[in-house]
Design a protein around this motif. Structure first.
Motif, short mmCIF file in Angstrom:
data_model
loop_
_atom_site.label_atom_id
_atom_site.label_comp_id
_atom_site.label_asym_id
_atom_site.label_seq_id
_atom_site.Cartn_x
_atom_site.Cartn_y
_atom_site.Cartn_z
N GLY A 55 0.76 -1.26 0.03
CA GLY A 55 -0.21 0.10 0.07
C GLY A 55 0.86 1.24 -0.03
O GLY A 55 2.04 1.14 0.31
N SER A 56 0.06 2.42 -0.02
CA SER A 56 0.60 3.62 -0.16
C SER A 56 1.34 4.14 1.32
O SER A 56 0.76 3.51 2.26
N ALA A 57 2.06 5.10 1.30
CA ALA A 57 2.46 5.49 2.55
C ALA A 57 1.51 5.82 3.97
O ALA A 57 1.70 5.58 5.02
N HIS A 58 0.63 6.35 3.09
CA HIS A 58 -0.48 6.76 4.36
C HIS A 58 -1.60 5.41 4.62
O HIS A 58 -2.56 5.73 5.53
N GLU A 59 -1.48 4.36 3.80
CA GLU A 59 -2.40 3.34 3.92
C GLU A 59 -1.69 2.05 3.95
O GLU A 59 -2.07 1.08 2.92
N GLN A 60 -0.66 1.89 4.67
CA GLN A 60 0.37 0.78 4.56
C GLN A 60 -0.50 -0.46 5.31
O GLN A 60 -1.28 -0.51 6.18
N ARG A 61 -0.06 -1.60 4.66
CA ARG A 61 -0.54 -2.93 5.41
C ARG A 61 0.70 -3.89 5.55
O ARG A 61 1.47 -3.92 4.69
N PHE A 62 0.93 -4.18 6.75
CA PHE A 62 1.94 -5.05 7.23
C PHE A 62 1.68 -6.62 7.09
O PHE A 62 0.62 -6.99 7.63
N VAL A 63 2.61 -7.22 6.47
CA VAL A 63 2.55 -8.88 6.57
C VAL A 63 3.52 -9.14 7.45
O VAL A 63 4.90 -9.03 7.03
N VAL A 64 3.23 -9.93 8.57
CA VAL A 64 4.30 -10.54 9.54
C VAL A 64 4.05 -12.10 9.67
O VAL A 64 3.09 -12.53 9.76
N GLU A 65 5.38 -12.61 9.44
CA GLU A 65 5.59 -14.07 9.82
C GLU A 65 5.73 -14.19 11.22
O GLU A 65 6.64 -13.66 11.81
N CYS A 66 5.19 -15.26 11.90
CA CYS A 66 5.46 -15.95 13.30
C CYS A 66 5.99 -17.26 13.20
O CYS A 66 5.16 -17.85 12.45
N ARG A 67 7.07 -17.54 13.45
CA ARG A 67 7.81 -19.00 13.25
C ARG A 67 7.96 -19.24 14.64
O ARG A 67 8.92 -18.83 15.43
N VAL A 68 7.63 -20.55 14.93
CA VAL A 68 7.86 -21.33 16.25
C VAL A 68 8.50 -22.66 15.66
O VAL A 68 8.03 -23.35 15.63
N GLU A 69 9.63 -22.41 15.70
CA GLU A 69 10.78 -23.72 15.07
C GLU A 69 10.49 -24.97 16.01
O GLU A 69 10.51 -25.86 15.46
N LEU B 222 7.93 -25.95 17.33
CA LEU B 222 6.83 -26.83 16.98
C LEU B 222 6.37 -26.95 15.79
O LEU B 222 5.48 -27.53 15.20
N GLY B 223 7.40 -26.54 14.84
CA GLY B 223 7.20 -26.48 13.41
C GLY B 223 6.19 -25.62 12.91
O GLY B 223 5.35 -26.08 11.97
N VAL B 224 5.88 -24.52 13.66
CA VAL B 224 4.64 -23.83 13.24
C VAL B 224 5.04 -22.37 12.72
O VAL B 224 5.84 -21.92 13.18
N THR B 225 4.48 -22.08 11.46
CA THR B 225 4.65 -20.71 10.70
C THR B 225 3.44 -20.26 10.38
O THR B 225 2.77 -20.92 9.51
N GLU B 226 3.15 -18.87 10.91
CA GLU B 226 1.84 -18.26 10.50
C GLU B 226 2.14 -17.05 10.04
O GLU B 226 2.98 -16.32 10.60
N GLN B 227 1.16 -16.29 9.28
CA GLN B 227 1.24 -14.83 9.04
C GLN B 227 -0.03 -14.40 9.50
O GLN B 227 -1.03 -14.86 9.70
N GLY B 228 0.31 -13.11 9.79
CA GLY B 228 -0.76 -12.25 10.15
C GLY B 228 -0.42 -10.79 9.27
O GLY B 228 0.47 -10.41 8.85
N GLU B 229 -1.69 -10.16 9.14
CA GLU B 229 -1.61 -8.68 8.47
C GLU B 229 -2.27 -7.46 9.17
O GLU B 229 -3.20 -7.96 9.93
N GLY B 230 -1.77 -6.36 8.99
CA GLY B 230 -2.53 -5.27 9.80
C GLY B 230 -2.20 -3.93 9.32
O GLY B 230 -1.15 -4.03 8.70
#
Length: 226
Positions: free
Chosen positions: A179-193, A195-203
């Motif tokens: 997105g543009s500078a004033h309407e950004q959307r972040f995508v973040v990865e959470c990795r729990v090695e 447990l072998g778990v990897t999930e993404q979230g956005e906001g």
């Protein structure tokens, strides 16, 4: 011409140097003399006043409960609600691009202006005046908060679950900013090695994206409702 007298009545504070109030309302898109430095200072004053208030008013609350209550009171959404109550959107000084995109209604810009005004009062007068302003404009939220009733956020719950299991802590990484500078959307990865778990979230902020990713990772553990 902005009716700054009306705003000052709403704030319960009259500026000796009105230019400080104007600066606190000026977004960086409108020029070099803007509210970014004031926002930095106001954030610290706000955090201290809220922390001391919670400490004194809730003597039986734990450190974790106090921290969660403080986070609730100083978060962007809370400050934006305060700004709307003060009708700050009517007073903001924005660049043409921000005006066209509705910047006067954006939570991030509104909350930043609240913090900047707090600092402007400090610079114009003193610390006690700034702290008194915090107590006035957040009176409703301060009175309604109950530290003991604040739920733990997903990141905290995930961390505590992993610690209880003797597992390594999660690693968060920003994988995309859209997105543009004033309407950004972040995508973040959470990795729990462990447990072998990897999930993404956005906001709309990194914090929100991390919380969503943590919640999804927590759900994979079967402990999301604990």
């Amino acid at each position: 011409m902005l009716d700054l007298k009306r705003l000052q009545r709403n704030l319960g504070y009259e500026f000796r140097d009105e230019s400080l109030l104007v600066q606190s309302l000026t977004h960086r898109s409108a020029g070099a003399r803007n509210n970014e430095r004031l926002e930095f200072l106001g954030d610290a004053i706000l955090g201290f006043e809220i922390a001391e208030n919670l400490y004194r008013e809730h003597p039986n609350a734990s450190e974790g409960e106090l921290s969660r209550a403080r986070a609730q009171l100083v978060k962007r959404e809370t400050l934006a609600a305060v700004a709307r109550r003060l009708e700050l959107g009517d007073y903001l000084v924005l660049g043409a691009g921000e005006l066209r995109s509705g910047g006067q209604s954006r939570d991030s810009i509104l909350s930043d202006a609240v913090e900047a005004i707090i600092a402007a009062v400090f610079v114009d007068a003193d610390m006690e005046s700034a702290r008194a302003l915090v107590r006035r404009i957040l009176r409703k939220e301060i009175l309604e908060i109950s530290p003991e009733a604040q739920p733990k956020d997903a990141k905290t719950r995930l961390q505590e679950y992993l610690q209880a299991q003797g597992k390594s802590l999660p690693v968060y990484q920003v994988v995309a900013i859209e997105g543009s500078a004033h309407e950004q959307r972040f995508v973040v990865e959470c990795r729990v090695e462990s447990l072998g778990v990897t999930e993404q979230g956005e906001g709309a902020s990194r914090r929100k994206a991390e919380q969503q990713a943590a919640y999804r990772a927590l759900a994979k553990t079967g402990a999301s409702d604990s």
